[in-house]
Design a protein around this motif. Structure first.
Motif, mmCIF file in Angstrom:
data_model
loop_
_atom_site.group_PDB
_atom_site.id
_atom_site.type_symbol
_atom_site.label_atom_id
_atom_site.label_comp_id
_atom_site.label_asym_id
_atom_site.label_seq_id
_atom_site.Cartn_x
_atom_site.Cartn_y
_atom_site.Cartn_z
ATOM 1 N N GLU A 72 0.835 -1.217 0.000
ATOM 2 C CA GLU A 72 0.000 0.000 0.000
ATOM 3 C C GLU A 72 0.861 1.255 0.000
ATOM 4 O OE1 GLU A 72 -4.023 0.399 2.015
ATOM 5 O OE2 GLU A 72 -2.726 1.470 3.435
ATOM 6 N N PHE A 73 1.885 1.280 0.867
ATOM 7 C CA PHE A 73 2.755 2.451 0.881
ATOM 8 C C PHE A 73 3.535 2.567 -0.422
ATOM 9 C CE2 PHE A 73 6.647 4.809 1.717
ATOM 10 C CZ PHE A 73 6.122 5.964 2.276
ATOM 11 N N ALA A 74 3.887 1.435 -1.020
ATOM 12 C CA ALA A 74 4.582 1.469 -2.307
ATOM 13 C C ALA A 74 3.726 2.171 -3.359
ATOM 14 C CB ALA A 74 4.930 0.051 -2.761
ATOM 15 N N THR A 75 2.419 1.953 -3.301
ATOM 16 C CA THR A 75 1.517 2.631 -4.236
ATOM 17 C C THR A 75 1.478 4.127 -3.961
ATOM 18 O OG1 THR A 75 0.133 0.649 -4.451
ATOM 19 C CG2 THR A 75 -0.872 2.760 -5.057
ATOM 20 N N LEU A 84 13.359 0.997 1.829
ATOM 21 C CA LEU A 84 11.951 0.659 2.018
ATOM 22 C C LEU A 84 11.478 -0.455 1.091
ATOM 23 C CD1 LEU A 84 10.418 4.247 2.366
ATOM 24 C CD2 LEU A 84 10.947 2.618 4.201
ATOM 25 N N GLY A 85 12.276 -0.778 0.078
ATOM 26 C CA GLY A 85 11.880 -1.805 -0.861
ATOM 27 C C GLY A 85 10.843 -1.339 -1.862
ATOM 28 N N VAL A 86 10.837 -0.033 -2.162
ATOM 29 C CA VAL A 86 9.914 0.502 -3.168
ATOM 30 C C VAL A 86 10.684 0.802 -4.446
ATOM 31 C CG1 VAL A 86 8.325 1.456 -1.463
ATOM 32 C CG2 VAL A 86 10.236 2.857 -2.288
ATOM 33 N N LYS A 87 9.931 1.158 -5.493
ATOM 34 C CA LYS A 87 10.564 1.403 -6.781
ATOM 35 C C LYS A 87 11.471 2.623 -6.734
ATOM 36 C CE LYS A 87 6.736 -0.459 -9.542
ATOM 37 N NZ LYS A 87 5.684 -0.106 -10.533
ATOM 38 N N PRO A 88 12.654 2.540 -7.336
ATOM 39 C CA PRO A 88 13.498 3.732 -7.418
ATOM 40 C C PRO A 88 12.855 4.776 -8.322
ATOM 41 C CG PRO A 88 14.404 1.965 -8.763
ATOM 42 C CD PRO A 88 13.267 1.365 -7.979
ATOM 43 N N ILE A 89 13.228 6.019 -8.094
ATOM 44 C CA ILE A 89 12.694 7.120 -8.889
ATOM 45 C C ILE A 89 13.657 7.392 -10.029
ATOM 46 C CG2 ILE A 89 11.909 9.520 -8.834
ATOM 47 C CD1 ILE A 89 11.777 9.129 -5.738
ATOM 48 N N LYS A 90 13.186 7.219 -11.227
ATOM 49 C CA LYS A 90 14.043 7.447 -12.378
ATOM 50 C C LYS A 90 14.149 8.936 -12.658
ATOM 51 C CE LYS A 90 13.023 3.021 -14.606
ATOM 52 N NZ LYS A 90 12.527 2.341 -15.823
ATOM 53 N N PRO A 91 15.370 9.455 -12.711
ATOM 54 C CA PRO A 91 15.518 10.881 -13.012
ATOM 55 C C PRO A 91 14.948 11.220 -14.377
ATOM 56 C CG PRO A 91 17.574 9.953 -12.177
ATOM 57 C CD PRO A 91 16.649 8.794 -12.458
ATOM 58 N N VAL A 92 14.335 12.382 -14.449
ATOM 59 C CA VAL A 92 13.832 12.897 -15.717
ATOM 60 C C VAL A 92 14.799 13.962 -16.199
ATOM 61 C CG1 VAL A 92 11.928 14.091 -16.861
ATOM 62 C CG2 VAL A 92 11.460 12.474 -15.020
ATOM 63 N N LEU A 144 -3.936 6.498 0.390
ATOM 64 C CA LEU A 144 -3.707 7.520 1.410
ATOM 65 C C LEU A 144 -4.812 7.492 2.458
ATOM 66 C CD1 LEU A 144 -2.366 10.658 -0.514
ATOM 67 C CD2 LEU A 144 -1.246 9.436 1.353
ATOM 68 N N GLN A 145 -6.057 7.361 2.012
ATOM 69 C CA GLN A 145 -7.163 7.315 2.958
ATOM 70 C C GLN A 145 -7.031 6.100 3.882
ATOM 71 O OE1 GLN A 145 -9.245 9.838 3.257
ATOM 72 N NE2 GLN A 145 -8.159 10.836 1.565
#
Length: 211
Positions: A67-70, A106-114, A182-183
């Motif tokens: 859920e937090f990953a989303t 956290l084991g979430v997806k990395p943020i790809k630089p734009v 979030l809710q």
């Protein structure tokens, strides 16, 4: 949101302490704010709660869950957030690197630089007390004084502030109101005894969001 903001705050602190390949005035400004924070004490408090408090461990487990990953993906898909990160990168602050270090933790997806041109006694107190204990360690008066000093003396810091001030935060409001993840997180925080509604009122008032 009160659980998400400490995570983002940690990331912003990490952004400020990541070493740049070249020094910039904005990096120096951010470093001065970080130097006011008693990071050793904050880390000690956080580790103590993690080791001794079941509720805090459950919260950490939640941060590593789907859920937090989303929520993470939703926040960092906002163009307004990307604009802020790209601005920091342009000023020599390695924002993506710091956030991706946190993502790995956290084991979430990395943020790809734009591309810029593309635009230890057993504790029974819980999550709310951890947040309050950490907040109590933050030197608010000193941070405010440094902020006022930078606004009057640092062109780079003022430019960064103006960039943030010009951001369309209504996109955040839309996500804030429409994300079921979030809710769901807000409901979990209320179950932990966190005063979510008071905090949400402060956020809405700060950004002048409608009620």
């Amino acid at each position: 949101m009160k659980l998400l903001l400490p995570v983002i705050s940690f990331a912003l602190v990490a952004v400020a302490v990541v070493q740049s390949t070249h020094s910039t005035s904005l990096q120096d400004d951010l470093d001065e704010f970080v130097e006011l924070l008693p990071m050793d004490k904050i880390t000690t408090v956080a580790i103590h709660y993690f080791l001794t408090d079941r509720e805090v461990r459950a919260a950490v487990q939640y941060l590593r869950g789907p859920e937090f990953a989303t929520i993470w993906d939703q926040v960092f898909s906002l163009q307004e957030v990307r604009d802020i990160l790209n601005y920091l990168e342009q000023e020599g602050v390695h924002a993506y690197q710091a956030l991706n270090d946190l993502a790995k933790l956290l084991g979430v997806k990395p943020i790809k630089p734009v591309k810029l041109e593309d635009s230890l006694s057993v504790s029974t107190r819980g999550l709310n007390d951890l947040i309050e204990d950490v907040v109590a360690l933050i030197p608010t008066d000193e941070l405010l004084a440094l902020y006022e000093k930078k606004m009057s003396s640092s062109d780079q810091f003022k430019a960064f502030y103006n960039m943030l001030n010009s951001t369309d935060f209504h996109k955040f409001e839309e996500l804030f109101n429409s994300s079921p993840e979030l809710q769901s997180m807000f409901r979990k925080l209320r179950e932990y005894g966190v005063d979510v509604d008071r905090f949400l009122d402060l956020i809405k008032g700060f950004f002048d969001w409608g009620y």
